[in-house]
Design a protein around this motif. Structure first.
Motif, mmCIF file in Angstrom:
data_model
loop_
_atom_site.group_PDB
_atom_site.id
_atom_site.type_symbol
_atom_site.label_atom_id
_atom_site.label_comp_id
_atom_site.label_asym_id
_atom_site.label_seq_id
_atom_site.Cartn_x
_atom_site.Cartn_y
_atom_site.Cartn_z
ATOM 1 N N GLU A 190 -1.624 3.914 4.795
ATOM 2 C CA GLU A 190 -2.254 2.623 4.434
ATOM 3 C C GLU A 190 -3.105 2.739 3.165
ATOM 4 O O GLU A 190 -4.239 2.241 3.105
ATOM 5 C CB GLU A 190 -3.123 2.112 5.594
ATOM 6 C CG GLU A 190 -2.381 1.915 6.890
ATOM 7 C CD GLU A 190 -1.782 0.517 7.036
ATOM 8 O OE1 GLU A 190 -2.234 -0.396 6.340
ATOM 9 O OE2 GLU A 190 -0.844 0.369 7.846
ATOM 10 N N GLY A 191 -2.621 3.443 2.186
ATOM 11 C CA GLY A 191 -3.312 3.548 0.899
ATOM 12 C C GLY A 191 -4.164 4.790 0.728
ATOM 13 O O GLY A 191 -4.617 5.089 -0.376
ATOM 14 N N ASP A 192 -4.423 5.521 1.836
ATOM 15 C CA ASP A 192 -5.257 6.726 1.747
ATOM 16 C C ASP A 192 -4.415 7.993 1.817
ATOM 17 O O ASP A 192 -3.488 8.093 2.635
ATOM 18 C CB ASP A 192 -6.277 6.757 2.890
ATOM 19 C CG ASP A 192 -7.290 5.644 2.765
ATOM 20 O OD1 ASP A 192 -7.700 5.369 1.623
ATOM 21 O OD2 ASP A 192 -7.652 5.040 3.799
ATOM 22 N N LYS A 204 0.840 -1.207 0.000
ATOM 23 C CA LYS A 204 0.000 0.000 0.000
ATOM 24 C C LYS A 204 0.870 1.249 0.000
ATOM 25 O O LYS A 204 1.968 1.247 0.573
ATOM 26 C CB LYS A 204 -0.874 0.033 1.260
ATOM 27 C CG LYS A 204 -1.936 -1.021 1.294
ATOM 28 C CD LYS A 204 -2.673 -0.916 2.609
ATOM 29 C CE LYS A 204 -3.478 -2.152 2.885
ATOM 30 N NZ LYS A 204 -3.949 -2.182 4.266
ATOM 31 N N MET A 205 0.334 2.322 -0.597
ATOM 32 C CA MET A 205 1.036 3.608 -0.570
ATOM 33 C C MET A 205 1.031 4.079 0.879
ATOM 34 O O MET A 205 -0.039 4.192 1.486
ATOM 35 C CB MET A 205 0.299 4.609 -1.471
ATOM 36 C CG MET A 205 0.307 4.209 -2.935
ATOM 37 S SD MET A 205 -0.644 5.305 -3.996
ATOM 38 C CE MET A 205 -2.252 4.583 -3.883
#
Lengths: 187, 125
Positions: free
Chosen positions: B120-122, B99-100
């Motif tokens: 965490e992806g956000d 995840k980004m």
């Protein structure tokens, strides 16, 4: 008063005449009337709820459109088809893009995994649930002149949480059987 | 008849061997060292391996045009890396468990960019 009495008298005469007929004949007449009544009811129902008179014509037109689409898709090379500038695959024209979109039903796993990268909720649920998805759909939007793909990541057992991811379908994979969504742009 | 039968069996055997070579560790050392792993769906990983896991630097390329180049940890995108999307968009920055996560810059195919922090992806600014 006299008229009424006369009518009653006439009815009595008619009934007595009918009763004079043999039993088998009366039964046949009854059966025939019942059949005619049923036939009439179905005739009326068919007019109200029956198939469209132009259905056959529409069906023929749809068949022609489908044949034309199949013909066009068969000319496209097998492999990656894209609707953006790309080094891989063949770039689709606007007309080809619409036809391919309308004839695509399946979204590949890689397309789902790619779309999930930019959707953390879908990513988490997809990973936790062993990569299972529920419903998916591919639709052409006539107003936006774009192809949209959406899929729902199935909820985990025991919960009702599910996530629906939607984005522009810009890449397709042409197999020997059909065409499938290969890239969904949801960012 | 026997010759034909033997010919068919041999052909199947050779075909099987040639297909088998197309997936799995197709080049180098995919246990500990540098090697190329090809998946059945034509996804490839070219890079460093430690104890049979992707660890270190490498490039993962998906058949639908995604490619990640950067750090791997226990076969996951972890550390610093760049993900290129099929349409030319990209994310260059930090990653955690695929995840980004951390500092990064997202660039759309039209040149528009978004720089900041991801959790965490956000995107969190």
């Amino acid at each position: 008063m006299v008229k009424q009495k006369r009518e009653i008298g006439m009815r009595a005469i008619m009934l007595s005449k009918i009763n004079q007929f043999p039993e088998s004949f009366r039964r046949s007449i009854g059966l025939a009337s019942l059949t005619i009544t049923i036939f009439f009811i179905f005739f009326v129902l068919n007019i109200i709820f029956g198939p469209d008179k132009n259905a056959e014509k529409k069906f023929v037109e749809q068949k022609k459109i489908q044949e034309k689409a199949n013909e066009l898709i068969s000319t496209l090379p097998r492999g990656v088809l894209t609707f953006y500038q790309s080094d891989i695959g063949q770039k689709l024209s606007s007309d080809e893009y619409k036809i391919v979109c309308n004839n695509t039903k399946i979204i590949t796993q890689r397309a789902i995994m790619g779309a999930n990268i930019t959707d953390s909720k879908a990513f988490n649920l997809y990973t936790a649930n062993g990569g299972t998805t529920g419903k998916y759909a591919v639709n052409w939007d006539d107003n936006k002149k774009k192809c949209f793909a959406k899929f729902t990541v199935k909820p985990l057992e025991g919960t009702s949480d599910s996530v629906t991811v939607e984005g522009e379908a810009l890449g397709f994979l042409k197999t020997s059987i059909d065409t499938r969504v290969y890239f969904i742009k949801n960012f | 008849m026997r010759k034909l039968f033997a010919y068919i069996i041999l052909s199947l055997l050779f075909a099987n061997i040639s297909f088998a070579k197309k997936s799995g560790c197709t080049d180098g050392n995919c246990n500990t060292g540098f090697g190329t792993w090809t998946y059945t769906d034509k996804t490839t990983y070219v890079g460093e391996w430690v104890n049979g896991s992707k660890n270190g630097n490498g490039i993962e390329t998906w058949p639908n045009g995604y490619s990640y180049e950067g750090d791997f940890k226990e076969s996951k995108w972890h550390g610093k890396g760049t993900l290129k999307f099929p349409d030319g968009s990209s994310y260059k920055g930090e990653w955690k468990n695929n995840k980004m996560h951390g500092k990064g810059i997202f660039t759309w195919s039209n040149g528009k960019t978004k720089e900041g922090n991801w959790n965490e992806g956000d995107y969190v600014k």
